[in-house]
Design a protein around this motif. Sequence first.
Motif, short mmCIF file in Angstrom:
data_model
loop_
_atom_site.label_atom_id
_atom_site.label_comp_id
_atom_site.label_asym_id
_atom_site.label_seq_id
_atom_site.Cartn_x
_atom_site.Cartn_y
_atom_site.Cartn_z
N VAL A 102 0.83 -1.22 0.00
CA VAL A 102 0.00 0.00 0.00
C VAL A 102 0.87 1.27 0.00
O VAL A 102 0.50 2.29 -0.60
CB VAL A 102 -0.97 -0.01 1.20
CG1 VAL A 102 -1.72 1.31 1.33
CG2 VAL A 102 -1.96 -1.17 1.08
N ILE B 157 0.81 5.61 -2.98
CA ILE B 157 0.82 7.07 -2.88
C ILE B 157 2.24 7.62 -2.93
O ILE B 157 3.19 6.93 -2.57
CB ILE B 157 0.14 7.55 -1.56
CG1 ILE B 157 0.36 6.54 -0.46
CG2 ILE B 157 -1.30 7.86 -1.77
CD1 ILE B 157 -0.66 6.57 0.62
N GLN C 42 4.40 10.68 -1.45
CA GLN C 42 4.42 11.77 -0.49
C GLN C 42 5.46 12.80 -0.93
O GLN C 42 6.59 12.46 -1.24
CB GLN C 42 4.82 11.26 0.90
CG GLN C 42 3.74 10.46 1.59
CD GLN C 42 4.18 10.02 2.98
OE1 GLN C 42 5.35 9.75 3.21
NE2 GLN C 42 3.23 9.95 3.90
N VAL D 137 0.01 14.85 -0.93
CA VAL D 137 -0.03 13.39 -1.08
C VAL D 137 -0.73 13.11 -2.40
O VAL D 137 -1.83 13.59 -2.63
CB VAL D 137 -0.81 12.75 0.10
CG1 VAL D 137 -0.94 11.25 -0.11
CG2 VAL D 137 -0.10 13.04 1.41
N ILE E 146 -3.21 4.50 4.39
CA ILE E 146 -3.50 5.66 3.53
C ILE E 146 -3.81 6.89 4.38
O ILE E 146 -3.29 7.98 4.12
CB ILE E 146 -4.63 5.34 2.52
CG1 ILE E 146 -4.07 4.35 1.47
CG2 ILE E 146 -5.16 6.61 1.84
CD1 ILE E 146 -5.10 3.70 0.58
N LEU F 104 -2.82 7.49 7.51
CA LEU F 104 -1.60 7.92 8.19
C LEU F 104 -0.62 8.63 7.24
O LEU F 104 0.14 9.50 7.66
CB LEU F 104 -0.91 6.73 8.85
CG LEU F 104 -1.50 6.21 10.16
CD1 LEU F 104 -0.79 4.94 10.60
CD2 LEU F 104 -1.40 7.26 11.27
N SER F 105 -0.67 8.24 5.96
CA SER F 105 0.26 8.83 4.98
C SER F 105 0.09 10.34 4.82
O SER F 105 0.99 11.02 4.34
CB SER F 105 0.08 8.16 3.62
OG SER F 105 0.40 6.80 3.72
N PHE F 106 -1.08 10.85 5.24
CA PHE F 106 -1.31 12.29 5.17
C PHE F 106 -0.61 13.02 6.32
O PHE F 106 -0.44 14.22 6.29
CB PHE F 106 -2.81 12.61 5.21
CG PHE F 106 -3.52 12.32 3.91
CD1 PHE F 106 -3.64 13.30 2.94
CD2 PHE F 106 -4.03 11.05 3.66
CE1 PHE F 106 -4.27 13.04 1.73
CE2 PHE F 106 -4.66 10.78 2.46
CZ PHE F 106 -4.78 11.77 1.49
N VAL G 197 2.21 11.36 8.53
CA VAL G 197 3.58 10.94 8.89
C VAL G 197 4.28 10.33 7.67
O VAL G 197 3.62 9.91 6.73
CB VAL G 197 3.57 9.89 10.04
CG1 VAL G 197 3.08 10.49 11.34
CG2 VAL G 197 2.74 8.67 9.66
#
Lengths: 109, 241
Positions: free
Chosen positions: A55, A59, A61, A66, B213, B215-217, B219
């Motif tokens: 996963v 995405i 970063q 994001v 997904i 948490l990716s915003f 950390v």
Amino acid sequence: MSIHYPTLIIILGCALVTVVPRIVPFLVVRNIALPEPVLKWLSYIPICILTALVVENFIIQTNDSVKVNWPVIIVVIPTLLIALKTKSLSITVISGVGMMALLRFFLLS
Amino acid sequence: MIAEKAVQQREKVDLTFKQGVKDCIPTLLGYISIGLAAGIVGVSSHLSVMEVTLLSALVYAGAAQFIICALMVANSSISAIILTTFIVNLRHFLLSATIAPEFTKYSLLKNVGIGALLTDESFGVSSSKIAKGEPINDRWMNGLNITAYVSWIIACTAGAIFGHLLSNPEAFGFDFALTAMFLALLVLQIESVLPSKLNHYLRLILYMAIIMIVLSFFVPSHVAVLISTIIVATIGVVTDK
């Protein structure tokens, strides 16, 4: 053809933290039985961490945003089907890489 | 009595170092393709060929090697790289814990040697042999492990040398090897789950994806990997019937 000092420290440190989890169970299992809840918790780690590592690539970063990594999401779907069908690590990896190369080729051309 | 002896004799003959080498061959394609990719990614992450060789010989973990390279490119701190590698390779603890009971009768040194070279693939081959009720021993395991180890180092080094000749390895899709490998390993993991537990595991995978997904915003992704894994493994224990 050189080895930089910070890189060497990283390699040695990473080697140590990789070899310890590999060896410790071989030493521990000779004498001690781990408590049941700990074993159970550990049994969920592989599936959790492998999912996370797949996963993670969905995405991108950057410093302030994001973004969805569409090429990865597009190629992951047929790769998953190939993995389910073949149950083969090597076939999955080779076909996944091939499909990503094809996608990039068509996106770039 | 004589027949029994003959069977024992044959088992002993089959379980040589050489048989371990032979049983490793089906996995070599995986080691070589991922090793080549790891070498290419290594040099494109500004590592020298010698550093790539050293990394593959000492760390000897495909997933970790890709991540180490990615974090070095991202200028992560040394402690963050080592901590991430530790987290990524914690799964080896489980692999070792599963295989270790088979080798308790051997010396401490042999156990350390077998443990140090255990990988996802050699675990896969040996655990399927155990599941089939076939005996395994130290020589066979060493044949399997050492063949894999030598192939890996050669493949990584070859990838690093070859990688210098490529201006843009991403165009060949090699960066996707890691994702595809994790996906295949995940499928193989689910494969070994009991049918009655399948729904439970699939639900945990869904939770993982959602938490990752979200948490990716907030950390960096490798921290998200750690936090979401701890949360969902705990959910797994709590909701297990």
